[in-house]
Write an enzyme that holds these catalytic residues in place. Structure first.
Site, PDB file in Angstrom:
ATOM      1  N   HIS A   1      59.419  34.996  26.831  1.00  0.00           N
ATOM      2  CA  HIS A   1      60.260  36.118  27.261  1.00  0.00           C
ATOM      3  C   HIS A   1      60.032  37.345  26.405  1.00  0.00           C
ATOM      4  O   HIS A   1      59.988  38.460  26.888  1.00  0.00           O
ATOM      5  CB  HIS A   1      61.738  35.749  27.157  1.00  0.00           C
ATOM      6  CG  HIS A   1      62.136  34.662  28.076  1.00  0.00           C
ATOM      7  ND1 HIS A   1      61.534  34.467  29.290  1.00  0.00           N
ATOM      8  CD2 HIS A   1      63.074  33.693  27.968  1.00  0.00           C
ATOM      9  CE1 HIS A   1      62.086  33.438  29.877  1.00  0.00           C
ATOM     10  NE2 HIS A   1      63.018  32.945  29.100  1.00  0.00           N
TER      11      HIS A   1
ATOM     12  N   GLU B   1      35.856  42.158  46.891  1.00  0.00           N
ATOM     13  CA  GLU B   1      36.196  41.290  45.757  1.00  0.00           C
ATOM     14  C   GLU B   1      35.340  40.032  45.754  1.00  0.00           C
ATOM     15  O   GLU B   1      35.466  39.192  44.872  1.00  0.00           O
ATOM     16  CB  GLU B   1      37.668  40.878  45.836  1.00  0.00           C
ATOM     17  CG  GLU B   1      38.617  42.030  45.728  1.00  0.00           C
ATOM     18  CD  GLU B   1      40.058  41.618  45.969  1.00  0.00           C
ATOM     19  OE1 GLU B   1      40.810  41.549  45.004  1.00  0.00           O
ATOM     20  OE2 GLU B   1      40.409  41.354  47.134  1.00  0.00           O
TER      21      GLU B   1
ATOM     22  N   ASP C   1      38.705  40.511  40.551  1.00  0.00           N
ATOM     23  CA  ASP C   1      38.273  39.309  41.269  1.00  0.00           C
ATOM     24  C   ASP C   1      36.762  39.270  41.437  1.00  0.00           C
ATOM     25  O   ASP C   1      36.152  38.208  41.321  1.00  0.00           O
ATOM     26  CB  ASP C   1      38.976  39.227  42.635  1.00  0.00           C
ATOM     27  CG  ASP C   1      40.349  38.610  42.504  1.00  0.00           C
ATOM     28  OD1 ASP C   1      40.462  37.585  41.808  1.00  0.00           O
ATOM     29  OD2 ASP C   1      41.314  39.164  43.058  1.00  0.00           O
TER      30      ASP C   1
ATOM     31  N   CYS D   1      39.467  49.765  42.298  1.00  0.00           N
ATOM     32  CA  CYS D   1      40.890  49.614  41.972  1.00  0.00           C
ATOM     33  C   CYS D   1      41.132  48.477  40.997  1.00  0.00           C
ATOM     34  O   CYS D   1      42.272  48.182  40.647  1.00  0.00           O
ATOM     35  CB  CYS D   1      41.728  49.439  43.235  1.00  0.00           C
ATOM     36  SG  CYS D   1      41.318  47.959  44.155  1.00  0.00           S
TER      37      CYS D   1
HETATM   38  C1  PEP Z   1      41.103  43.149  41.769  1.00  0.00           C
HETATM   39  O1  PEP Z   1      40.866  41.970  42.047  1.00  0.00           O
HETATM   40  O2  PEP Z   1      40.371  43.848  41.056  1.00  0.00           O
HETATM   41  C2  PEP Z   1      42.337  43.783  42.277  1.00  0.00           C
HETATM   42  C3  PEP Z   1      42.549  45.068  42.130  1.00  0.00           C
HETATM   43  O3  PEP Z   1      43.247  42.974  42.850  1.00  0.00           O
HETATM   44  P1  PEP Z   1      44.278  42.070  42.007  1.00  0.00           P
HETATM   45  O4  PEP Z   1      44.070  42.373  40.559  1.00  0.00           O
HETATM   46  O5  PEP Z   1      45.617  42.431  42.509  1.00  0.00           O
HETATM   47  O6  PEP Z   1      43.836  40.693  42.379  1.00  0.00           O
HETATM   48 MG    MG Z   2      42.076  40.964  43.553  1.00  0.00          MG
END
Ligand code: PEP
Ligand code: MG
Length: 863
Positions: free
Chosen positions: A487, A724, A748, A795
């Site tokens: 926590h 991904e 990913d 992203c």
């Molecule tokens: C990623 O896989 O880079 C991504 C942005 O998705 P998440 O981290 O939510 O799996």
């Molecule tokens: Mg992802």
């Protein structure tokens, strides 16, 4: 197979109905049809189906199969139970429905009644919501539906207490009320730790029967969370459920079914038996942290620096403040037992209210992790084992405070003695909530007067401790217990405070007021920093602060390289409230809205209206010119959703996750897509699908969007995919013929390319998204997109890594989407670069042998 069970109770009978279809339980008032919502057809509950089969909820006579095949009426000793599939499905005149029983036929519980074609019906009907109602409402005394996800023919859906004749229904199979299940193998991989144990206890509490879990010669009260956890049941262990009492048969069946289901924890909860070096659990988002030197945690180095686990990043100088829990002095003997019991009950009720208040405050602050901690505390307050013990002490003459303290400390001691570190952590929770009640009983609050610039040191910090702290006076947190998943780590990260957990216990003997340097990145406490050390920390903090304010001041400027190349810099968000923060840091939109937040920490999926409102409010906060890319639900793998009932998988990361999971649950997917489309006129909304691996998945998902869009009559919106998987990257040119844009999820993409679990702390130093193999896939993706004039964003966490930015710009990425606080720094970094140089850097990086080599290249070329 469980049967309909009728149990006489004081002139009444109870009828237990199993779920006739697998799906998510929906209260009848939420059915968008007044006939059902206003109980005109009878009383009961609805299910949002996840399957295409309707089974008998109990042994019954088929009284009627509707001509249109969409409804079946069953008769149980004169009681009429109607199962009605979908809304307005009568208009389909039988299309898509395949009844498998006939009027007058006797059916057994779980026997198949009808099948329906989910896709065909979903396309043409108003809704698939399936109602299960008892039409003779005059015979219902009380109705107890369950919530969450149910499995057809297995889970109890509804208990109906009937008015009148005890003998009107078939007799209970267990006349003396004593029932024992066959041995059940516990399906949750991590065993009965907090969350699965809570589900078992909650299930048991729905019944009146006394229920026990038996494991070898040990037994636990199945209604008690603490008692279940103390049984130390591991995944794959075998237990037996024994029940005694009026509804024992149904209760035993329900608990056994829950035990046989994989109930593993949802994100945000501590994983079971996490090793202490779990610090780098999200290695991708804190790549630097995991690359630090690794002396064993909990020790001291030759230079006197005390070592622990990095729990929350950042560095701080401050003075030690010891947070100790002073013992409350209480009278041992009580007054009248009834009076003491009443005092205890009202103190527990007061504690409940305080926790409810804390939960609401934290939820309103979009802090679901912390809100969930206090929800778990409320659960502990209802633990029958603790309550029974306290009541027994009171009956034996103890005062309420003494009885209560005896009860909770003995249970906490029991948990503390267990081998499992997660269960030991629950002892802290129990003591925390126990003290809350105790303070309320003796009329004391626990004021914490903390000096300014404190580094708070404790064996463990409870959520109540941290909630009570004056946060403006705290510089950092340090505990001798706990790990990066405890926590304290979660809370510290939420507060933006550096923290070290599992630190050498010698920290407890440092004098209060000692000046120390706490380094949350390295997981160290330096108890004797030299003037030079302090000066270096101060210089680092000052330089960081100065750089941050410079970057913020320029944040509204576009991110244009020195040679005039513009890169869009947008933000990743995971809560509605965050949308409003994006423009303030210069974010040019949202490149990734992780829609999972809407689905977590609740018992059922949000409905279309709720989702539409949330998406719309983010779109409005961003305004008409900033893009909002909404990613459809990305759960499964490391992000399970308890109510989705995904079967146990040997390799969850390679299993039913992302778009695969939503395509397999069309109603869930369709609801979300409709909500996104409904919100789209409020801003510049785009939709994208996670974990796409095949063209077929993409086409099916896009077709669903198009179908719903036409049905809703809204304008087209951009539809894209996340890249991904290596499959999506390598086939980028094929996808680009049809998809409007790509957003590369490097977190990913890296784990799948390197075959290294992104959550494994031992692999964290190597899971580097700057690995040239990943870079080559990015290059390939950009080339595929270019061939058809599509744009490409990043992203994953790589977009916020300063060392990666020159490479990504050089590879031709159009957009970088980073966490909100990083946006100004990403923009500043882009402005410091020249596209021509970045292209050179990228070319060299693609030819490198590993991620470390790429980092060297970047350092050499760009500092
Ligand atoms: C990623 O896989 O880079 C991504 C942005 O998705 P998440 O981290 O939510 O799996
Ligand atoms: Mg992802």
């Amino acid at each position: 197979m469980p049967e309909a069970i009728a149990v006489p109770t004081a002139g009444r009978s109870t009828l237990t109905l199993l779920a006739p279809v697998s799906g998510v339980v929906v209260p009848l008032d939420q059915v968008p049809d007044p006939v059902f919502a206003q109980r005109l057809a009878g009383d009961g509950v609805a299910i949002d189906p996840l399957d295409d089969q309707i089974v008998a909820p109990c042994d019954a006579l088929v009284r009627q199969v509707h001509r249109a095949g969409h409804a079946v009426t069953l008769d149980v000793a004169g009681l009429e139970i109607v199962i009605h599939v979908g809304l307005d499905t009568v208009l389909l005149q039988g299309d898509g429905f395949h009844p498998l029983v006939k009027t007058g036929q006797q059916v057994r519980a779980g026997e198949l009644l009808l099948r329906f074609d989910v896709d065909a019906v979903a396309r043409r009907a108003r809704s698939l919501l399936t109602e299960i109602v008892v039409s003779n409402v005059d015979r219902i005394a009380a109705l107890r539906p369950r919530s969450g996800t149910v499995v057809a023919g297995r889970d109890v859906l509804l208990e109906i207490e009937l008015v009148g004749a005890d003998d009107a229904l078939p007799p209970n199979g267990a006349p003396d009320g004593a029932v024992t299940s066959p041995p059940v193998v516990v399906a949750s991989r991590t065993g009965l730790h907090a969350r699965p144990a809570a589900v078992v206890a909650a299930t048991a509490r729905r019944f009146a029967a006394d229920l026990r879990l038996l494991r070898g010669d040990r037994e636990a009260n199945a209604r008690s969370l603490v008692s279940i956890m103390a049984l130390e049941v591991g995944g794959g262990d075998t237990v037996t459920v024994a029940g005694r009492g009026p509804d024992a048969a149904a209760a035993v069946a329900a608990v056994a079914a829950v035990l046989a289901t994989d109930l593993d924890a949802a994100p945000g909860s501590a994983p079971a038996a996490a090793p202490p070096d779990d610090a780098a659990r999200s290695g991708q988002s804190t790549p630097r942290m995991s690359r630090e030197s690794t002396a064993p945690a909990g020790g001291a180095r030759a230079d006197g620096v005390l070592r622990g686990v990095p729990a929350s990043p950042g560095i701080a100088v401050g003075q030690i403040f010891h947070m100790r829990h002073d013992e409350v002095v209480v009278e041992e003997r009580g007054a009248e037992p009834a009076q003491e019991q009443r005092a205890l009950e009202s103190a527990i009720a007061a504690a409940h209210l305080q926790l409810e208040g804390l939960r609401h405050r934290l939820s309103a602050e979009s802090d679901p992790d912390h809100a969930a901690i206090f929800a778990a505390h409320q659960e502990l307050l209802e633990d029958p084992e603790v309550l029974d013990r306290a009541a027994a002490h009171i009956r034996a003459g103890a005062s309420a405070p003494h009885a209560w303290r005896q009860a909770y400390t003995s249970q906490a001691d029991r948990l503390q003695a267990l081998d499992n570190s997660v269960l030991r952590g629950r002892a802290t929770d129990l003591r925390d909530v126990g003290r809350r009640v105790l303070h309320s009983l003796v009329g004391e609050s626990a004021p914490v007067d903390i000096p300014p610039e404190s580094i708070v040191v404790a064996e463990d910090l409870t959520p109540s401790d941290t909630a009570a702290l004056d946060r403006t006076r705290v510089r950092g947190l340090c505990t001798t217990m706990g790990s990066a998943t405890s926590h304290v780590a979660i809370l510290a990260r939420g507060l933006g405070l550096p923290a070290v957990a599992g630190v050498d216990p010698r920290v407890l003997s440092l004098a209060a007021g000692t000046r120390v340097v706490l380094d949350g990145d390295r997981g160290t406490v330096d108890p004797a920093p030299s003037a030079g050390d302090e000066a270096r920390v101060a210089a680092r903090q000052a330089a960081d602060a100065e750089r941050r304010s410079r970057e913020l001041a320029a944040a509204m400027e576009p991110a244009t390289t020195r040679d005039g190349h513009r890169v869009e810099v947008v933000a990743n968000i995971g809560a509605v409230k965050e949308g409003a923060r994006v423009p303030g840091v210069g974010g040019e939109g949202v490149g990734l809205l992780r829609s999972e937040f809407l689905f977590m920490d609740r018992r059922t999926a949000p409905d279309e209206d709720e989702q539409a409102r949330s998406y719309e409010s983010v779109a409005r906060a961003l305004g008409p010119d900033r893009i909002l890319v909404i990613r459809t639900l990305d759960v499964g793998g490391d992000k399970p959703l308890p109510y989705l009932d995904v079967a146990a998988e040997a390799n969850p990361f390679l299993g039913e996750r992302g778009v695969r999971l939503t395509l397999a649950r069309p109603e869930l997917f369709r609801t979300q897509v409709r909500a996104i489309l409904r919100a789209s006129p409020a801003g510049k909304v785009a939709i994208m699908f996670p974990m796409i691996a095949t063209l077929a998945e993409w086409r099916e998902a896009r077709a669903l969007v198009e179908r719903e869009r036409e049905a809703l009559g809204v304008a087209p919106i951009p539809i894209g995919i996340m890249v991904e998987t290596a499959a999506a990257a390598l086939l980028a040119e094929r996808f680009a013929r049809e998809a409007d844009f790509f957003s590369i999820g490097t977190n990913d993409l890296t784990q799948y390319t390197l075959a290294m679990d992104r959550t494994n702390p031992r692999l964290a130093p190597q899971v580097d998204a700057l690995h040239p193999a990943v870079l080559r896939l990015i290059e390939h993706t950009v080339a595929g997109a270019r061939a058809h004039g599509r744009w490409v964003g990043i992203c994953g966490a790589l977009a916020g890594d300063p060392q990666a930015i020159p490479v990504l710009v050089g590879l031709g990425v159009d957009e970088l989407s980073a966490d909100i606080p990083l946006v100004p720094a990403v923009k500043a970094r882009v402005r410091s670069l020249a596209l021509a140089e970045c292209r050179e850097t990228a070319r060299e990086a693609l030819a490198a042998g590993d991620g470390a080599e790429v980092r060297e290249i970047v350092s050499r070329r760009h500092g």
